[in-house]
Design an enzyme around this catalytic site. Sequence first.
Site, PDB file in Angstrom:
ATOM      1  N   ARG A 136      -0.745  -5.254  11.251  1.00 46.29           N
ATOM      2  CA  ARG A 136       0.520  -5.979  11.427  1.00 46.29           C
ATOM      3  C   ARG A 136       1.265  -5.511  12.666  1.00 46.29           C
ATOM      4  NH1 ARG A 136       4.249  -3.034   6.849  1.00 46.29           N
ATOM      5  NH2 ARG A 136       3.323  -0.972   7.033  1.00 46.29           N
ATOM      6  N   ASP A 151      -4.838   8.500  10.331  1.00 43.97           N
ATOM      7  CA  ASP A 151      -4.427   7.333  11.128  1.00 43.97           C
ATOM      8  C   ASP A 151      -2.931   7.370  11.420  1.00 43.97           C
ATOM      9  OD1 ASP A 151      -4.441   6.833   8.219  1.00 43.97           O
ATOM     10  OD2 ASP A 151      -3.477   4.968   8.744  1.00 43.97           O
ATOM     11  N   ASP A 170       4.496   6.867  12.509  1.00 42.14           N
ATOM     12  CA  ASP A 170       4.324   6.036  11.310  1.00 42.14           C
ATOM     13  C   ASP A 170       5.094   6.573  10.111  1.00 42.14           C
ATOM     14  OD1 ASP A 170       3.088   3.761  11.999  1.00 42.14           O
ATOM     15  OD2 ASP A 170       1.275   4.104  10.838  1.00 42.14           O
ATOM     16  N   ARG A 183       9.060  -0.616  18.338  1.00 45.54           N
ATOM     17  CA  ARG A 183       8.838   0.827  18.430  1.00 45.54           C
ATOM     18  C   ARG A 183       8.445   1.216  19.852  1.00 45.54           C
ATOM     19  NH1 ARG A 183       4.878   3.251  13.934  1.00 45.54           N
ATOM     20  NH2 ARG A 183       3.122   2.411  15.104  1.00 45.54           N
ATOM     21  N   LYS A 233       6.106  -3.792  15.073  1.00 38.77           N
ATOM     22  CA  LYS A 233       5.522  -3.563  13.749  1.00 38.77           C
ATOM     23  C   LYS A 233       5.998  -4.689  12.842  1.00 38.77           C
ATOM     24  CE  LYS A 233       4.871   0.310  10.533  1.00 38.77           C
ATOM     25  NZ  LYS A 233       5.095   1.752  10.405  1.00 38.77           N
TER      26      LYS A 233
HETATM   27  P1  AMP Z   1       0.579   2.077   7.176  1.00 41.39           P
HETATM   28  O1  AMP Z   1       0.782   2.312   5.727  1.00 41.39           O
HETATM   29  O2  AMP Z   1       1.661   1.277   7.818  1.00 41.39           O
HETATM   30  O3  AMP Z   1       0.229   3.308   7.934  1.00 41.39           O
HETATM   31  O4  AMP Z   1      -0.692   1.100   7.248  1.00 41.39           O
HETATM   32  C1  AMP Z   1      -1.991   1.460   6.828  1.00 41.39           C
HETATM   33  C2  AMP Z   1      -2.939   0.343   7.197  1.00 41.39           C
HETATM   34  O5  AMP Z   1      -2.626  -0.865   6.493  1.00 41.39           O
HETATM   35  C3  AMP Z   1      -2.895  -0.056   8.658  1.00 41.39           C
HETATM   36  O6  AMP Z   1      -4.185  -0.471   9.016  1.00 41.39           O
HETATM   37  C4  AMP Z   1      -1.930  -1.207   8.677  1.00 41.39           C
HETATM   38  O7  AMP Z   1      -2.089  -2.042   9.779  1.00 41.39           O
HETATM   39  C5  AMP Z   1      -2.300  -1.911   7.377  1.00 41.39           C
HETATM   40  N1  AMP Z   1      -1.177  -2.663   6.808  1.00 41.39           N
HETATM   41  C6  AMP Z   1      -0.146  -2.172   6.087  1.00 41.39           C
HETATM   42  N2  AMP Z   1       0.669  -3.173   5.699  1.00 41.39           N
HETATM   43  C7  AMP Z   1       0.163  -4.312   6.211  1.00 41.39           C
HETATM   44  C8  AMP Z   1       0.553  -5.670   6.160  1.00 41.39           C
HETATM   45  N3  AMP Z   1       1.630  -6.070   5.511  1.00 41.39           N
HETATM   46  N4  AMP Z   1      -0.222  -6.573   6.794  1.00 41.39           N
HETATM   47  C9  AMP Z   1      -1.332  -6.188   7.445  1.00 41.39           C
HETATM   48  N5  AMP Z   1      -1.774  -4.929   7.509  1.00 41.39           N
HETATM   49  C10 AMP Z   1      -1.028  -3.992   6.899  1.00 41.39           C
HETATM   50 MG    MG Z   2      -0.166   3.985   9.595  1.00 38.81          MG
END
Ligand code: AMP
Ligand code: MG
Length: 487
Positions: free
Chosen positions: A93, A252, A262, A176, A113
């Site tokens: 996203r 990540d 993040d 960001r 984001k």
């Molecule tokens: P995060 O929890 O933001 O670190 O995201 C972990 C993974 O999930 C990353 O690959 C993000 O891009 C993906 N991700 C989290 N929320 C979404 C969303 N609403 N749509 C698409 N990908 C998401």
């Molecule tokens: Mg992340």
Amino acid sequence: MTNSKNLNFRNRFTELGPEFYQAKSPDPVTDPYLIDFSPSAAQLIDLAPDEEENKDFLDRFSGNCPLEGAQPLAMAYSGHQFGSYNPRLGDGRGLLLGEVQNQKQEIWDIHLKGAGPTRFARGFDGRATLQSSIREHLASEALNGLGIPTTRSLAIIGIRELIYRQRPELAAILVRLADSHIRFGSFEFFHYTGQAQNVKRLLEFAIESYYPDIAQESDRYRIFFQRTVQRTAKLIAKWQSVGFIHGVMNTDNMCITGTTFDYGPYGFMDRFVASHTPNHSDTHGRYAYSQQSEIGFWNLNKLAETLVPLVGAENLEEEMKQYQPTFNRFYREEMGDKLGLAILDSEFTQLVQKMFHLLQDLQLDYTNFFRFLADYPGTSRSQNNELRSWLNQYLELAKREGISQEERKVEMDSVNPKFILRNHLIQSALDKALKESDFSEIKRLRIILENPYQTQPEIFEKFRIDAEYYSQDTPESFLSQQTSCSA
Ligand code: AMP
Ligand code: MG
């Protein structure tokens, strides 16, 4: 100063080639509106402090109108989440709009984001909740105020779209800024997919971008890793020192420049509980406060594994051996500063160890304890015997320093925050925003937290708000709160 039409884009990442990203523009949105804008973040890319008033600002940063010179892309990465490898991550996203060079020749990534689903979205909606965007915005600006390396938040832009989590929620886009969006997981992606050549390309890119001073060194790969170890150790020592708990230190979410990256279910220590984790899903406390330095080591090991063919296992091991002593050294210095003590001998070590036992046993507020200490013995509060004896010991060591109490107070207050992003403060900003569309508390909090070490009476007067409310111990009902990843 410039406006968002004339940003000086220098898109280096695109040159790495198609294996590294998906080129994609943000999805258009209807009727974007401003939630908050950080003039101090704007400065980093030479934007005017009132750029938010530019009539095109919202369209440019929400994806409705392309930014001239930007080449938006979603980055490929994978990573270890809670100890297990997840091969399918990437910017689901998020979009890197491009890299902007400012007048100081610094290069900043602009990243959105919540800009719509990419090929890495795995069926998710590509959006971010307004709530999580407010949380990231405030934490980024607060950590920066504390002097801790972090991604920044230029703005939160609301979009008129409901997204579904446990219930329908408002959505937003976070703008960001970061010195880098390369994660430990970026290296892991190429390593685990057998693309050794691309691990090398990414490494060369990182060295060129972040450490040009070593570009000509024959052992630059090793030095790169050494610096990543140092910066990670230093970052985590700083988190520990202010009581920041990241909450989801997956590989990540670890940036290779040692920048806080993040923000999800993070928290600040209030009443001291070493085993506290603010992450509701972290049932085993993997990412608890007390675990952060060890997790830093674990994560660096995962990065090291990807570099074995380039640096050599033995060299990497040598560098890894430096992690714990480096962390200890930084942490010790941080603790010395917090206590106003420069003589860091065995008596100091004992004093610190005892202090943590007391903080935990007496359930003291971690932040306010140090502000109290800076005034001690000028102010008193009810003390039990153990605390009194510790305070006496502390004063003995303070005397050895040969500085006056006034000088000690000034030094201590300059490193021990009066204001941190406490749960009750975030909650009230969230409630006002989500229930009443009133974003004024987000702005006030951001401004107060820009200078967390100063009492700032003029701000409280200006906004007619009570300083005590912002600096008091976290109210009982907000203690040790946990947040889920999607919140
Ligand atoms: P995060 O929890 O933001 O670190 O995201 C972990 C993974 O999930 C990353 O690959 C993000 O891009 C993906 N991700 C989290 N929320 C979404 C969303 N609403 N749509 C698409 N990908 C998401
Ligand atoms: Mg992340």
